[in-house]
Design an enzyme around this catalytic site. Structure first.
Site, PDB file in Angstrom:
ATOM      1  N   ASN A 107      -8.782  10.358 -46.255  1.00  0.00           N
ATOM      2  CA  ASN A 107     -10.141  10.656 -46.705  1.00  0.00           C
ATOM      3  C   ASN A 107     -10.278  12.148 -46.986  1.00  0.00           C
ATOM      4  O   ASN A 107      -9.297  12.895 -46.907  1.00  0.00           O
ATOM      5  CB  ASN A 107     -11.172  10.184 -45.664  1.00  0.00           C
ATOM      6  CG  ASN A 107     -10.914  10.805 -44.296  1.00  0.00           C
ATOM      7  OD1 ASN A 107     -10.977  12.012 -44.122  1.00  0.00           O
ATOM      8  ND2 ASN A 107     -10.606   9.951 -43.313  1.00  0.00           N
ATOM      9  N   LYS A 148      10.116   3.297 -50.531  1.00  0.00           N
ATOM     10  CA  LYS A 148       9.059   3.459 -51.516  1.00  0.00           C
ATOM     11  C   LYS A 148       8.856   2.167 -52.303  1.00  0.00           C
ATOM     12  O   LYS A 148       9.810   1.569 -52.797  1.00  0.00           O
ATOM     13  CB  LYS A 148       9.406   4.598 -52.476  1.00  0.00           C
ATOM     14  CG  LYS A 148       8.374   4.817 -53.567  1.00  0.00           C
ATOM     15  CD  LYS A 148       8.803   5.913 -54.526  1.00  0.00           C
ATOM     16  CE  LYS A 148       7.803   6.052 -55.668  1.00  0.00           C
ATOM     17  NZ  LYS A 148       8.222   7.085 -56.639  1.00  0.00           N
ATOM     18  N   PRO A 158      -8.012   1.217 -33.742  1.00  0.00           N
ATOM     19  CA  PRO A 158      -8.895   1.340 -32.581  1.00  0.00           C
ATOM     20  C   PRO A 158      -9.921   2.443 -32.813  1.00  0.00           C
ATOM     21  O   PRO A 158      -9.642   3.426 -33.506  1.00  0.00           O
ATOM     22  CB  PRO A 158      -7.936   1.704 -31.442  1.00  0.00           C
ATOM     23  CG  PRO A 158      -6.737   2.288 -32.117  1.00  0.00           C
ATOM     24  CD  PRO A 158      -6.622   1.591 -33.436  1.00  0.00           C
ATOM     25  N   ILE A 211     -11.458   5.501 -31.600  1.00  0.00           N
ATOM     26  CA  ILE A 211     -11.012   6.475 -30.595  1.00  0.00           C
ATOM     27  C   ILE A 211     -12.142   6.888 -29.664  1.00  0.00           C
ATOM     28  O   ILE A 211     -12.010   6.848 -28.434  1.00  0.00           O
ATOM     29  CB  ILE A 211     -10.402   7.711 -31.282  1.00  0.00           C
ATOM     30  CG1 ILE A 211      -9.122   7.307 -32.017  1.00  0.00           C
ATOM     31  CG2 ILE A 211     -10.110   8.811 -30.252  1.00  0.00           C
ATOM     32  CD1 ILE A 211      -8.480   8.432 -32.806  1.00  0.00           C
ATOM     33  N   VAL A 212     -13.281   7.280 -30.228  1.00  0.00           N
ATOM     34  CA  VAL A 212     -14.366   7.777 -29.381  1.00  0.00           C
ATOM     35  C   VAL A 212     -14.909   6.680 -28.476  1.00  0.00           C
ATOM     36  O   VAL A 212     -15.215   6.915 -27.296  1.00  0.00           O
ATOM     37  CB  VAL A 212     -15.484   8.416 -30.243  1.00  0.00           C
ATOM     38  CG1 VAL A 212     -16.229   7.380 -31.047  1.00  0.00           C
ATOM     39  CG2 VAL A 212     -16.450   9.214 -29.374  1.00  0.00           C
ATOM     40  N   LYS A 216     -24.908   4.014 -33.385  1.00  0.00           N
ATOM     41  CA  LYS A 216     -23.589   4.359 -32.846  1.00  0.00           C
ATOM     42  C   LYS A 216     -23.707   4.997 -31.460  1.00  0.00           C
ATOM     43  O   LYS A 216     -22.843   4.793 -30.602  1.00  0.00           O
ATOM     44  CB  LYS A 216     -22.874   5.317 -33.800  1.00  0.00           C
ATOM     45  CG  LYS A 216     -22.360   4.674 -35.075  1.00  0.00           C
ATOM     46  CD  LYS A 216     -21.636   5.691 -35.945  1.00  0.00           C
ATOM     47  CE  LYS A 216     -21.091   5.038 -37.214  1.00  0.00           C
ATOM     48  NZ  LYS A 216     -20.369   6.022 -38.076  1.00  0.00           N
ATOM     49  N   LYS A 266     -21.515   2.821 -28.885  1.00  0.00           N
ATOM     50  CA  LYS A 266     -20.270   3.421 -28.416  1.00  0.00           C
ATOM     51  C   LYS A 266     -20.414   4.123 -27.071  1.00  0.00           C
ATOM     52  O   LYS A 266     -19.474   4.747 -26.573  1.00  0.00           O
ATOM     53  CB  LYS A 266     -19.747   4.407 -29.476  1.00  0.00           C
ATOM     54  CG  LYS A 266     -19.410   3.726 -30.794  1.00  0.00           C
ATOM     55  CD  LYS A 266     -18.779   4.704 -31.783  1.00  0.00           C
ATOM     56  CE  LYS A 266     -18.439   3.998 -33.089  1.00  0.00           C
ATOM     57  NZ  LYS A 266     -17.704   4.862 -34.031  1.00  0.00           N
TER      58      LYS A 266
END
Length: 424
Positions: A223, A303, A319, A321-322, A351, A355
């Site tokens: 990204n 490749k 997963p 992470i936070v 969130k 979380k």
């Protein structure tokens, strides 16, 4: 109390220039000190003026150059006292053999020698002279006296000299002297931060930048995150006394001063390093990284060759992470980030609860003027219900300024919960 160690603002340095061919280096030194954020005033001896003009230093420093002991234009005509009070550090570069002798003997027959006796600021000298003059017993005796008196000596370099001799006596390069001065103030400020800073003694782990999820040996999914916000936070946390570890995805940024850095590529690697920091001890976990939500189910060993109009790649979920860190039994104070393009505050608030975070900062990355790749940001901060703190709107500012405000918000939440517990 807040400290910014990336630059040393509002520190006053007197650069004293004495007679010697190395005086030309002092002009460059002024520039390097100014670049580092110092205020610089220049004092010149009569000998220095024989090698370089006061006008040069006035143009480079932006301040009048001081040359006379009794200057009627100075405050009450006592220029040496005014300068002595102004200085945070007196740097004599180059320091001639004659100047070292005056200092050691306690003479006060010109502006510089009088300033030396009148100031409470630390005094540094960078001797520069012929190699035989440097080796002379009298010079070494004077140096020993100055060192005993608390003067810091920047030792000369060896090499070819203007007189044709080869040996010790060359003034070090301006960049090296400026670096030593900057490090001195960094250490002094760090000592204060470790004792009085907002996060003094706290162990902080910060994830930053993007992750890369490999498709084959040459391709990956990623990204637009540059890591600037996370790196700014790392610098801000260190500046207020924290011990900071930065777990960084692939970014092109220098590690902030004093911060420990772990480089990773994938989300799984970032999670692994984050879990290790929990085992080492972590008081605050700040998740600024833009972690890929999915990774390739089967990474190709070689490749992938172009064949046909379509390429189907199966993805599996990474997963969170936070959220994973927040679910641990010995969880740190958890700070999340939400980079959204719509319904910003609603998503962020969701969130925060889902979380099990203590605090979340959200921003609108659809705006061209903030967010990814920008040097500026604007955020809204939400706190978990138990902190009973109102949301905070951080107006558009540099990411360094936003980072400092986020650090203050973290401190306020930590302090608030402690005070609330003490009330019962």
């Amino acid at each position: 109390m807040s400290f910014d160690l990336s630059v040393i603002p509002h520190k006053n340095i007197i650069l004293a220039v004495t007679g010697g061919i190395a005086a030309y280096k002092s002009a460059i030194l002024v520039r390097r000190l100014k670049d580092a954020g110092f205020n610089v005033r220049v004092v010149m001896t009569d000998g220095a003026k024989a090698f370089i003009t006061p006008l040069t230093f006035q143009a480079l420093s932006g301040n009048p150059v001081h040359t006379d002991l009794l200057n009627p234009e100075a405050e009450a005509g006592m220029g040496h006292i005014e300068l002595a009070r102004w200085a945070d550090l007196v740097l004599v570069a180059p320091a001639s053999c004659d100047t070292l002798a005056k200092f050691a003997a306690g003479l006060a027959d010109d502006l510089l020698s009088t300033l030396y006796l009148a100031t409470k600021a630390p005094v540094w000298v960078a001797p520069a002279m012929n190699q035989q003059m440097w080796a002379a017993k009298a010079t070494q005796r004077n140096l020993a006296t100055l060192i005993e008196d608390g003067v810091h000596v920047i030792m000369p370099d060896a090499g070819s000299q203007a007189c044709g001799d080869v040996g010790l006596g060359r003034m070090p390069e301006p960049e090296d002297i400026a670096r030593q001065v900057t490090e001195y103030f960094h250490k002094a400020q760090r000592a204060i931060a470790e004792k009085f800073g907002l996060l003094a003694g706290k162990k902080v782990t910060i994830t930053a930048g993007p992750t890369r999820e490999a498709i084959d040996p040459v391709r990956y999914i990623s990204n637009h995150s540059t890591g600037k916000m996370g790196f700014s936070l790392a610098a801000a946390c260190y500046a207020v006394g924290a011990e900071v570890t930065l777990i960084a995805g692939p970014v092109s940024l220098d590690t902030p001063n004093g911060v420990k850095r772990k480089n990773v590529a994938s989300a799984m690697q970032m999670l692994d390093e984050s879990m290790k920091k929990l085992d080492d001890g972590c008081d605050i976990f700040i998740a600024t990284a833009a972690v890929a939500d999915y990774r390739v189910a089967q990474v190709a060993e070689h490749k992938i060759k172009k064949a046909g109009d379509e390429l189907n790649v199966a993805l599996i979920k990474n997963p969170d992470i936070v959220a994973t860190i927040a679910q641990q039994e010995k969880r740190p104070f958890m700070v999340g980030f939400a980079a959204e393009t719509q319904n910003i505050e609603a998503y962020a608030a969701g969130k925060l609860v889902a979380k099990k975070l203590d605090m979340i900062a959200c921003n609108d990355v659809s705006r061209a003027d903030i967010g990814f790749a920008s040097d500026e940001n604007a955020m809204t901060v939400f706190f978990a219900e138990q902190y009973q703190l109102d949301q905070r709107d951080l107006e558009k500012a540099s990411k360094q300024e936003i980072a400092q405000q986020l650090v203050e918000a973290i401190h306020d939440a930590l302090t608030h919960v402690v005070q609330s517990e003490d009330d019962f």
